[in-house]
Design a protein around this motif. Structure first.
Motif, PDB file in Angstrom:
ATOM      1  N   GLU A  23      29.982  60.194   7.770  1.00 28.99           N
ATOM      2  CA  GLU A  23      30.846  59.703   8.997  1.00 28.99           C
ATOM      3  C   GLU A  23      31.882  58.842   8.631  1.00 28.99           C
ATOM      4  O   GLU A  23      32.574  58.389   9.355  1.00 28.99           O
ATOM      5  CB  GLU A  23      29.710  59.323   9.894  1.00 28.99           C
ATOM      6  CG  GLU A  23      28.347  60.039  10.385  1.00 28.99           C
ATOM      7  CD  GLU A  23      27.738  59.456  11.381  1.00 28.99           C
ATOM      8  OE1 GLU A  23      27.633  59.883  12.393  1.00 28.99           O
ATOM      9  OE2 GLU A  23      27.174  58.462  11.194  1.00 28.99           O
ATOM     10  N   LEU A  24      32.171  58.582   7.155  1.00 29.36           N
ATOM     11  CA  LEU A  24      33.404  57.808   6.854  1.00 29.36           C
ATOM     12  C   LEU A  24      34.493  58.671   7.264  1.00 29.36           C
ATOM     13  O   LEU A  24      34.471  60.090   7.001  1.00 29.36           O
ATOM     14  CB  LEU A  24      33.393  57.324   5.552  1.00 29.36           C
ATOM     15  CG  LEU A  24      32.249  56.136   5.132  1.00 29.36           C
ATOM     16  CD1 LEU A  24      32.070  56.078   3.615  1.00 29.36           C
ATOM     17  CD2 LEU A  24      32.745  55.037   5.937  1.00 29.36           C
ATOM     18  N   GLU A  25      35.673  58.311   7.678  1.00 29.10           N
ATOM     19  CA  GLU A  25      36.802  58.914   7.847  1.00 29.10           C
ATOM     20  C   GLU A  25      37.799  59.058   6.532  1.00 29.10           C
ATOM     21  O   GLU A  25      38.134  57.978   6.221  1.00 29.10           O
ATOM     22  CB  GLU A  25      37.719  58.411   9.192  1.00 29.10           C
ATOM     23  CG  GLU A  25      36.779  58.874  10.487  1.00 29.10           C
ATOM     24  CD  GLU A  25      37.446  58.119  11.579  1.00 29.10           C
ATOM     25  OE1 GLU A  25      38.424  57.522  11.488  1.00 29.10           O
ATOM     26  OE2 GLU A  25      36.743  57.978  12.788  1.00 29.10           O
ATOM     27  N   TYR A  26      38.273  59.870   6.444  1.00 22.43           N
ATOM     28  CA  TYR A  26      39.130  60.212   4.955  1.00 22.43           C
ATOM     29  C   TYR A  26      39.975  61.638   5.019  1.00 22.43           C
ATOM     30  O   TYR A  26      39.284  62.520   5.554  1.00 22.43           O
ATOM     31  CB  TYR A  26      38.455  60.041   3.895  1.00 22.43           C
ATOM     32  CG  TYR A  26      37.216  61.398   3.463  1.00 22.43           C
ATOM     33  CD1 TYR A  26      37.801  62.252   2.461  1.00 22.43           C
ATOM     34  CD2 TYR A  26      36.185  61.254   4.055  1.00 22.43           C
ATOM     35  CE1 TYR A  26      37.044  63.153   2.258  1.00 22.43           C
ATOM     36  CE2 TYR A  26      35.379  62.569   3.722  1.00 22.43           C
ATOM     37  CZ  TYR A  26      35.903  63.287   2.773  1.00 22.43           C
ATOM     38  OH  TYR A  26      35.117  64.450   2.386  1.00 22.43           O
ATOM     39  N   THR A  27      40.988  61.498   4.232  1.00 27.21           N
ATOM     40  CA  THR A  27      41.625  62.809   4.215  1.00 27.21           C
ATOM     41  C   THR A  27      41.902  63.221   2.715  1.00 27.21           C
ATOM     42  O   THR A  27      42.406  64.427   2.278  1.00 27.21           O
ATOM     43  CB  THR A  27      42.917  62.887   4.870  1.00 27.21           C
ATOM     44  OG1 THR A  27      43.890  61.672   4.375  1.00 27.21           O
ATOM     45  CG2 THR A  27      42.907  62.677   6.289  1.00 27.21           C
ATOM     46  N   GLU A  31      41.034  58.350  -0.520  1.00 30.46           N
ATOM     47  CA  GLU A  31      40.583  57.451   0.620  1.00 30.46           C
ATOM     48  C   GLU A  31      39.261  57.261   0.916  1.00 30.46           C
ATOM     49  O   GLU A  31      38.637  56.440   1.242  1.00 30.46           O
ATOM     50  CB  GLU A  31      41.204  58.275   2.003  1.00 30.46           C
ATOM     51  CG  GLU A  31      42.703  58.313   2.033  1.00 30.46           C
ATOM     52  CD  GLU A  31      43.338  58.846   3.371  1.00 30.46           C
ATOM     53  OE1 GLU A  31      44.250  58.636   3.677  1.00 30.46           O
ATOM     54  OE2 GLU A  31      42.486  59.370   4.178  1.00 30.46           O
ATOM     55  N   ASP A  44      29.542  52.389   8.842  1.00 24.74           N
ATOM     56  CA  ASP A  44      30.615  53.313   8.823  1.00 24.74           C
ATOM     57  C   ASP A  44      31.594  53.205   9.822  1.00 24.74           C
ATOM     58  O   ASP A  44      32.971  53.134   9.680  1.00 24.74           O
ATOM     59  CB  ASP A  44      30.148  54.995   8.799  1.00 24.74           C
ATOM     60  CG  ASP A  44      29.469  55.210   7.392  1.00 24.74           C
ATOM     61  OD1 ASP A  44      29.402  54.222   6.376  1.00 24.74           O
ATOM     62  OD2 ASP A  44      28.953  56.392   7.558  1.00 24.74           O
ATOM     63  N   LYS A  45      30.852  52.803  11.151  1.00 24.09           N
ATOM     64  CA  LYS A  45      31.906  52.583  12.419  1.00 24.09           C
ATOM     65  C   LYS A  45      33.020  51.587  11.937  1.00 24.09           C
ATOM     66  O   LYS A  45      34.156  51.583  12.230  1.00 24.09           O
ATOM     67  CB  LYS A  45      31.072  52.265  13.374  1.00 24.09           C
ATOM     68  CG  LYS A  45      31.837  51.999  14.626  1.00 24.09           C
ATOM     69  CD  LYS A  45      30.963  52.015  15.955  1.00 24.09           C
ATOM     70  CE  LYS A  45      31.911  51.451  17.239  1.00 24.09           C
ATOM     71  NZ  LYS A  45      30.990  51.400  18.522  1.00 24.09           N
ATOM     72  N   ASN A  48      35.633  52.487   9.460  1.00 26.09           N
ATOM     73  CA  ASN A  48      36.570  53.404  10.051  1.00 26.09           C
ATOM     74  C   ASN A  48      37.457  52.730  10.820  1.00 26.09           C
ATOM     75  O   ASN A  48      38.605  53.043  10.828  1.00 26.09           O
ATOM     76  CB  ASN A  48      35.831  54.435  10.700  1.00 26.09           C
ATOM     77  CG  ASN A  48      35.207  55.567  10.074  1.00 26.09           C
ATOM     78  OD1 ASN A  48      35.393  55.484   8.695  1.00 26.09           O
ATOM     79  ND2 ASN A  48      34.013  56.166  10.704  1.00 26.09           N
ATOM     80  N   ARG A  52      41.393  53.025   9.479  1.00 21.82           N
ATOM     81  CA  ARG A  52      42.340  53.933  10.217  1.00 21.82           C
ATOM     82  C   ARG A  52      43.593  53.346  10.097  1.00 21.82           C
ATOM     83  O   ARG A  52      44.796  53.888  10.168  1.00 21.82           O
ATOM     84  CB  ARG A  52      41.761  53.881  11.673  1.00 21.82           C
ATOM     85  CG  ARG A  52      40.784  55.148  11.975  1.00 21.82           C
ATOM     86  CD  ARG A  52      40.228  54.835  13.379  1.00 21.82           C
ATOM     87  NE  ARG A  52      38.862  55.600  13.571  1.00 21.82           N
ATOM     88  CZ  ARG A  52      38.097  55.107  14.416  1.00 21.82           C
ATOM     89  NH1 ARG A  52      38.306  54.188  15.204  1.00 21.82           N
ATOM     90  NH2 ARG A  52      36.919  55.706  14.587  1.00 21.82           N
TER      91      ARG A  52
END
Length: 219
Positions: A23-27, A31, A44-45, A48, A52
């Protein structure tokens, strides 16, 4: 717990969670590495929310180094232990540039040599970014493993080794995220939602709470 029951548990979890992932945000892999380092003892929230903004201005080792300690801290100060984490992230970025051409390595030895990266973080990167059949044991997996009897042990390493030796091979790649998500949303530390659990009849937890969790009044 026998092999037939283990297989049935993972079959049901895979059906209930069809797209198991972090649930971690990455591209990029870089990252992801930074997000995982920041996620220690944090949600994780929360990570994130910070990344961001951070990744919009700095998402390479050199760009983060250019921020400097105070600059980096200004983006991650809402995360627990942010000062120590910022120092580790800067050291890690310097190591990536000096030793790996700015790229994230894909071996356990090289990953664990990076600042802020322990066995659990290395396992996450190896599994999520590079597709290795590793299982990173965090608080959720440690709890779920011992509670269900899927993988019992007194230490994180014992539980990890037990999972690796007993998880059906076809589920080794996804087991890490299946179990994290199950532990985060169903097999919770307090008041596990046994009445809503897809594996309740297979789980060997002796103190099951079989009544469905009722929503708070007014909802």
């Amino acid at each position: 717990m026998n092999a037939q029951k283990r297989l049935a548990i993972f079959e049901r979890l895979a059906k209930a969670i069809p797209n198991p992932t972090t649930e971690l945000e990455y591209t990029t892999t870089f990252e992801l590495l930074i997000a995982v380092i920041l996620s220690a003892q944090a949600t994780d929230k929360g990570v994130n929310i910070a990344t961001r903004k951070l990744f919009k201005v700095a998402n390479t080792p050199q760009a983060i180094l250019d921020l400097g300690l105070e600059g980096l801290e200004s983006y991650i100060k809402t995360i627990g232990l942010y000062h120590a984490k910022a120092q580790n992230v800067l050291k890690c970025c310097a190591q990536l540039l000096a030793l790996h051409g700015g790229e994230v390595p894909d071996t356990r030895e090289a990953l664990e040599a990076l600042a802020g990266v322990g066995r659990k973080t290395a396992n996450v990167i190896l599994n999520t970014a590079f597709g290795h059949p590793t299982i990173a044991v965090d608080t959720h997996l440690f709890r779920v493993g011992n509670r269900t009897k899927l993988a019992t042990g007194k230490t994180v390493l014992e539980v990890e080794q037990r999972f690796l030796s007993t998880t059906p091979k076809q589920y080794l790649h996804d087991a890490h995220h299946l179990l994290i998500l199950h532990g985060r949303y169903t097999c919770t530390a307090r008041n596990p939602k046994c009445g809503e659990c897809c594996i309740v009849d297979l789980c060997e937890f002796h103190d099951k709470q079989l009544q469905p969790v009722k929503p708070p009044a007014g909802n």
